[in-house]
Write a protein that holds these residues in place. Structure first.
Motif, PDB file in Angstrom:
ATOM      1  N   MET A   1      57.979  94.805  76.316  1.00 19.58           N
ATOM      2  CA  MET A   1      57.655  93.329  75.954  1.00 19.58           C
ATOM      3  C   MET A   1      58.348  92.707  74.951  1.00 19.58           C
ATOM      4  SD  MET A   1      55.016  93.731  77.562  1.00 19.58           S
ATOM      5  CE  MET A   1      54.185  91.956  77.444  1.00 19.58           C
ATOM      6  N   GLY A   2      59.544  93.215  74.733  1.00 21.28           N
ATOM      7  CA  GLY A   2      60.625  92.447  73.716  1.00 21.28           C
ATOM      8  C   GLY A   2      60.258  92.496  72.196  1.00 21.28           C
ATOM      9  N   ARG A   3      59.042  93.510  72.108  1.00 21.06           N
ATOM     10  CA  ARG A   3      58.823  93.586  70.626  1.00 21.06           C
ATOM     11  C   ARG A   3      59.572  94.723  69.995  1.00 21.06           C
ATOM     12  NH1 ARG A   3      54.330  93.923  73.329  1.00 21.06           N
ATOM     13  NH2 ARG A   3      54.151  95.953  72.450  1.00 21.06           N
ATOM     14  N   ARG A   4      60.041  94.403  68.569  1.00 18.75           N
ATOM     15  CA  ARG A   4      60.491  95.516  67.811  1.00 18.75           C
ATOM     16  C   ARG A   4      59.537  95.813  66.601  1.00 18.75           C
ATOM     17  NH1 ARG A   4      64.669  92.020  68.742  1.00 18.75           N
ATOM     18  NH2 ARG A   4      64.681  91.300  66.614  1.00 18.75           N
ATOM     19  N   GLY A   5      59.820  96.967  65.961  1.00 14.38           N
ATOM     20  CA  GLY A   5      58.892  97.277  64.726  1.00 14.38           C
ATOM     21  C   GLY A   5      59.507  96.649  63.496  1.00 14.38           C
ATOM     22  N   ILE A   6      58.732  96.529  62.652  1.00 16.49           N
ATOM     23  CA  ILE A   6      59.028  96.098  61.296  1.00 16.49           C
ATOM     24  C   ILE A   6      60.199  97.240  60.676  1.00 16.49           C
ATOM     25  CG2 ILE A   6      58.473  95.495  58.751  1.00 16.49           C
ATOM     26  CD1 ILE A   6      55.619  95.082  60.131  1.00 16.49           C
ATOM     27  N   THR A   7      61.290  96.155  60.066  1.00  8.84           N
ATOM     28  CA  THR A   7      62.286  97.210  59.493  1.00  8.84           C
ATOM     29  C   THR A   7      61.768  97.677  57.916  1.00  8.84           C
ATOM     30  OG1 THR A   7      64.158  95.837  60.467  1.00  8.84           O
ATOM     31  CG2 THR A   7      64.601  97.099  58.504  1.00  8.84           C
ATOM     32  N   LEU A   8      61.812  98.904  57.772  1.00 11.62           N
ATOM     33  CA  LEU A   8      61.203  99.490  56.394  1.00 11.62           C
ATOM     34  C   LEU A   8      62.408 100.310  55.866  1.00 11.62           C
ATOM     35  CD1 LEU A   8      57.602 100.726  57.812  1.00 11.62           C
ATOM     36  CD2 LEU A   8      58.170  98.629  56.319  1.00 11.62           C
ATOM     37  N   LEU A   9      62.135 100.203  54.431  1.00 12.03           N
ATOM     38  CA  LEU A   9      63.135 100.852  53.543  1.00 12.03           C
ATOM     39  C   LEU A   9      62.506 102.239  53.158  1.00 12.03           C
ATOM     40  CD1 LEU A   9      66.052 100.132  52.644  1.00 12.03           C
ATOM     41  CD2 LEU A   9      64.811  99.128  50.602  1.00 12.03           C
TER      42      LEU A   9
ATOM     43  N   ARG B   1      52.868  89.220  72.485  1.00 14.90           N
ATOM     44  CA  ARG B   1      53.262  89.453  73.817  1.00 14.90           C
ATOM     45  C   ARG B   1      54.557  88.379  73.857  1.00 14.90           C
ATOM     46  NH1 ARG B   1      51.096  93.597  73.229  1.00 14.90           N
ATOM     47  NH2 ARG B   1      49.448  94.628  74.500  1.00 14.90           N
ATOM     48  N   ARG B   2      55.424  88.908  74.954  1.00 13.96           N
ATOM     49  CA  ARG B   2      56.198  87.994  75.556  1.00 13.96           C
ATOM     50  C   ARG B   2      56.121  87.790  77.035  1.00 13.96           C
ATOM     51  NH1 ARG B   2      62.203  88.018  73.701  1.00 13.96           N
ATOM     52  NH2 ARG B   2      61.980  85.980  74.222  1.00 13.96           N
ATOM     53  N   ASP B   3      55.012  87.320  77.542  1.00 13.88           N
ATOM     54  CA  ASP B   3      54.418  87.327  78.896  1.00 13.88           C
ATOM     55  C   ASP B   3      54.902  85.810  79.676  1.00 13.88           C
ATOM     56  OD1 ASP B   3      53.261  89.648  78.553  1.00 13.88           O
ATOM     57  OD2 ASP B   3      51.349  88.798  78.225  1.00 13.88           O
ATOM     58  N   CYS B   4      55.226  85.920  80.870  1.00 17.07           N
ATOM     59  CA  CYS B   4      55.553  84.817  81.808  1.00 17.07           C
ATOM     60  C   CYS B   4      56.823  83.999  81.564  1.00 17.07           C
ATOM     61  CB  CYS B   4      54.387  83.739  81.686  1.00 17.07           C
ATOM     62  SG  CYS B   4      52.789  84.379  81.963  1.00 17.07           S
ATOM     63  N   GLY B   5      57.630  84.636  80.645  1.00 18.18           N
ATOM     64  CA  GLY B   5      58.980  84.166  80.342  1.00 18.18           C
ATOM     65  C   GLY B   5      58.977  82.810  79.619  1.00 18.18           C
ATOM     66  N   ASN B   6      59.715  81.988  79.896  1.00 14.63           N
ATOM     67  CA  ASN B   6      59.849  80.676  79.436  1.00 14.63           C
ATOM     68  C   ASN B   6      59.991  80.537  77.806  1.00 14.63           C
ATOM     69  OD1 ASN B   6      59.314  78.778  81.689  1.00 14.63           O
ATOM     70  ND2 ASN B   6      57.421  79.794  81.802  1.00 14.63           N
ATOM     71  N   GLY B   7      60.440  81.631  77.391  1.00 12.59           N
ATOM     72  CA  GLY B   7      60.607  81.510  75.866  1.00 12.59           C
ATOM     73  C   GLY B   7      59.467  81.679  75.039  1.00 12.59           C
TER      74      GLY B   7
ATOM     75  N   GLY C   1      58.489  81.120  69.324  1.00 13.02           N
ATOM     76  CA  GLY C   1      57.905  81.436  70.781  1.00 13.02           C
ATOM     77  C   GLY C   1      56.391  80.779  70.720  1.00 13.02           C
ATOM     78  N   LEU C   2      55.812  81.048  69.505  1.00  9.70           N
ATOM     79  CA  LEU C   2      54.314  80.455  69.728  1.00  9.70           C
ATOM     80  C   LEU C   2      54.365  79.038  69.562  1.00  9.70           C
ATOM     81  CD1 LEU C   2      52.811  83.019  67.121  1.00  9.70           C
ATOM     82  CD2 LEU C   2      52.091  82.692  69.514  1.00  9.70           C
ATOM     83  N   VAL C   3      55.356  78.306  68.725  1.00  7.59           N
ATOM     84  CA  VAL C   3      55.294  76.946  68.885  1.00  7.59           C
ATOM     85  C   VAL C   3      55.805  76.531  70.419  1.00  7.59           C
ATOM     86  CG1 VAL C   3      56.708  74.957  67.945  1.00  7.59           C
ATOM     87  CG2 VAL C   3      56.086  76.794  66.474  1.00  7.59           C
ATOM     88  N   LYS C   4      56.462  77.068  70.733  1.00  2.28           N
ATOM     89  CA  LYS C   4      57.028  76.598  72.351  1.00  2.28           C
ATOM     90  C   LYS C   4      55.662  76.705  73.152  1.00  2.28           C
ATOM     91  CE  LYS C   4      60.585  76.589  75.672  1.00  2.28           C
ATOM     92  NZ  LYS C   4      59.801  76.623  76.874  1.00  2.28           N
ATOM     93  N   TRP C   5      54.753  77.818  72.952  1.00  3.53           N
ATOM     94  CA  TRP C   5      53.634  78.025  73.797  1.00  3.53           C
ATOM     95  C   TRP C   5      52.724  76.714  73.524  1.00  3.53           C
ATOM     96  CZ3 TRP C   5      51.517  81.296  77.201  1.00  3.53           C
ATOM     97  CH2 TRP C   5      50.248  81.465  77.444  1.00  3.53           C
ATOM     98  N   THR C   6      52.444  76.394  72.332  1.00  2.00           N
ATOM     99  CA  THR C   6      51.461  75.072  71.923  1.00  2.00           C
ATOM    100  C   THR C   6      52.131  73.950  72.502  1.00  2.00           C
ATOM    101  OG1 THR C   6      52.732  74.676  69.895  1.00  2.00           O
ATOM    102  CG2 THR C   6      50.732  76.464  69.919  1.00  2.00           C
TER     103      THR C   6
ATOM    104  N   GLN D   1      43.976  80.169  78.384  1.00  2.00           N
ATOM    105  CA  GLN D   1      44.795  80.523  79.363  1.00  2.00           C
ATOM    106  C   GLN D   1      44.741  81.844  80.030  1.00  2.00           C
ATOM    107  OE1 GLN D   1      46.041  79.283  76.182  1.00  2.00           O
ATOM    108  NE2 GLN D   1      45.832  77.395  76.848  1.00  2.00           N
ATOM    109  N   ASP D   2      45.173  81.567  81.411  1.00  2.00           N
ATOM    110  CA  ASP D   2      44.874  83.046  82.247  1.00  2.00           C
ATOM    111  C   ASP D   2      46.078  84.019  82.331  1.00  2.00           C
ATOM    112  OD1 ASP D   2      46.782  81.982  83.893  1.00  2.00           O
ATOM    113  OD2 ASP D   2      45.372  81.341  85.508  1.00  2.00           O
ATOM    114  N   ALA D   3      45.900  85.074  82.809  1.00  2.00           N
ATOM    115  CA  ALA D   3      46.801  86.073  82.860  1.00  2.00           C
ATOM    116  C   ALA D   3      48.276  85.498  83.431  1.00  2.00           C
ATOM    117  CB  ALA D   3      46.639  87.128  83.811  1.00  2.00           C
ATOM    118  N   ASP D   4      48.243  84.439  84.331  1.00  2.00           N
ATOM    119  CA  ASP D   4      49.573  83.596  84.648  1.00  2.00           C
ATOM    120  C   ASP D   4      49.919  82.447  83.733  1.00  2.00           C
ATOM    121  OD1 ASP D   4      49.981  85.358  87.195  1.00  2.00           O
ATOM    122  OD2 ASP D   4      48.208  83.722  88.005  1.00  2.00           O
ATOM    123  N   CYS D   5      49.389  82.712  82.427  1.00  2.00           N
ATOM    124  CA  CYS D   5      49.799  81.593  81.376  1.00  2.00           C
ATOM    125  C   CYS D   5      49.436  80.184  81.695  1.00  2.00           C
ATOM    126  CB  CYS D   5      51.265  81.995  81.133  1.00  2.00           C
ATOM    127  SG  CYS D   5      51.657  83.554  80.443  1.00  2.00           S
TER     128      CYS D   5
END
Length: 430
Positions: free
Chosen positions: A1-9, A91-97, A138-143, A159-163
């Motif tokens: 899904m294009g996610r990464r965990g938090i960097t921890l020290l 999530r990063r669903d449906c593309g479009n950034g 990415g959330l700003v672009k969604w809004t 929004q539905d499963a197809d965004c």
């Protein structure tokens, strides 16, 4: 899904979030091989957050308490919960950034309320999560790409499963309130010189809330931009939308004194509802009706169910929302309302968070069995307002710390995370 965990020290066997570490990279930043952000490029662009998580830039109001333990220990617990929340719902669903917050326990896969939560959380966690600004943008672009069909400066509610926006594509007030507030946080964190002018978007969103979601006669919030003149829902308001701290921030961002009037109208009604309908508990109903005449709890089903006039799955957020304003601003009316709630629930449960139910009549009669973080966590913010509630607050913190993120329940997990941010001392008003 294009996610990464938090960097921890890793220091001395403990996980320590890098509170002032590498800055977040925006979606426009250069990527190095493997798709990771070029941190050097981010630094050159001045992308370091101004208020990194854990910095506690503004002290809470006098007399406010936090859980026993060191700030670093509290922060570690918040970051751990955030990491699990992020893995479950970002999530990063449906593309479009786009980035979206998944809402598996809502009527649709994506709802405005969840996106608003996500924006507030991402902006606040900057400094602990190097992906915070990427997620936020990415959330700003969604809004932007999912405007309300009534007012394009507001967010379509579902929004539905197809965004794709569904059910008319109109707005929900609670989502819009948090979207605007999140944009103000982002402007404070990163400035507005990047991909998006956060401040301009915030001001536009705030103006749209005022014209479409604030009743011009009562100055109370409507359910959405769809409940206008002639609609039978025009005289209905949802108490969980009454975010006094947001009104304060909107006034500061716009200079518009109308937000002082809006704030006063809601705080006045909270006091009236507590004294008239819940003198022993301070509980608020999910929905208030007859706002143009004599506001009162919904007498039955008005929007969601037969218990719309009780303390249910909407109003369960009110101790958090009222308490947030009390601890950050010290407002005497918010303090009084929060302390009333705290005194009742502490006595009702005998100091045992496991005894907090999932729904009450306004007289304190429990409606249903079961337990949920959506009901437990908000009372921790109310407890912060009472210096005599230290043991109770510590018990609530332990309960939250031991409650894992349920991937099937974004609602409870998102509420608990935001409460933990406040209770740990990391809430700040832009």
């Amino acid at each position: 899904m294009g996610r990464r965990g938090i960097t921890l020290l890793v220091l001395a066997g403990l996980l320590i979030p890098p509170l002032a570490g590498p800055p977040a990279a925006t979606a426009a930043d250069t990527l190095v091989p493997g798709g990771r952000p070029d941190v050097g490029a981010a630094v050159a662009r001045g992308a370091a957050p101004a208020v990194p998580f854990g910095s506690r830039p503004r002290p809470y109001a006098e007399g406010v308490i936090t859980p026993s333990g060191s700030p670093a220990a509290l922060d570690r617990r918040v970051v751990a919960h955030y990491e699990d929340w992020k893995s479950a719902f970002v999530r990063r669903d449906c593309g479009n950034g786009w980035y979206q917050i998944l809402s598996p326990d809502a009527d649709h896969p994506y709802v405005a309320e969840a996106q608003g939560y996500g924006m507030v959380i991402a902006a606040t966690m900057a400094g602990a999560d190097p992906d915070a600004r990427r997620i936020f943008d990415g959330l700003v672009k969604w809004t932007i790409d999912h405007p309300s069909s009534v007012d394009p400066d507001l967010l379509a509610a579902e929004q539905d499963a197809d965004c794709r926006s569904v059910d008319g594509g109109d707005s929900a007030t609670d989502g819009d309130m948090d979207v605007a507030y999140g944009l103000l946080l982002a402007d404070r964190q990163w400035g507005s010189e990047g991909t998006y002018d956060y401040r301009d978007l915030a001001v536009r969103h705030i103006a749209a809330i005022k014209r479409g979601e604030v009743d011009p006669d009562t100055h109370l919030l409507r359910l959405g931009d769809w409940s206008g003149s002639g609609d039978r829902y025009r005289q209905v308001s949802r108490t969980s939308d009454w975010m006094a701290g947001h009104f304060r921030a909107f006034r500061g961002a716009t200079g518009d004194p109308a937000w002082d009037i809006v704030r006063d109208a809601h705080q006045t009604l909270i006091a009236v509802l507590q004294s008239t309908y819940a003198p022993d508990t301070g509980l608020l109903p999910d929905f208030v009706v007859d706002t143009h005449t004599t506001p009162r709890p919904a007498p039955g089903e008005i929007l969601e169910g037969p218990d719309d006039g009780a303390y249910g799955w909407n109003a369960c957020r009110t101790p958090w929302r009222i308490g947030d304003d009390a601890v950050t601003g010290g407002d005497v009316r918010s303090l009084a309302a929060a302390r009333k709630l705290d005194a009742w629930i502490r006595e009702k449960t005998g100091g045992d968070p496991a005894m907090i139910g999932t729904g009450y009549r306004l007289d304190g009669t429990r409606i249903s069995a079961g337990e949920s973080a959506a009901y437990v966590a908000p009372f921790a913010v109310a407890a912060m307002t009472n210096p005599g509630s230290q043991g109770w607050l510590d018990a609530l913190w332990r309960r939250m710390s031991a409650t894992p993120v349920d991937p099937s329940g974004y609602f409870s997990a998102s509420i608990q995370l935001q409460v933990m941010i406040t209770v740990s001392g990391n809430r700040w008003v832009p």
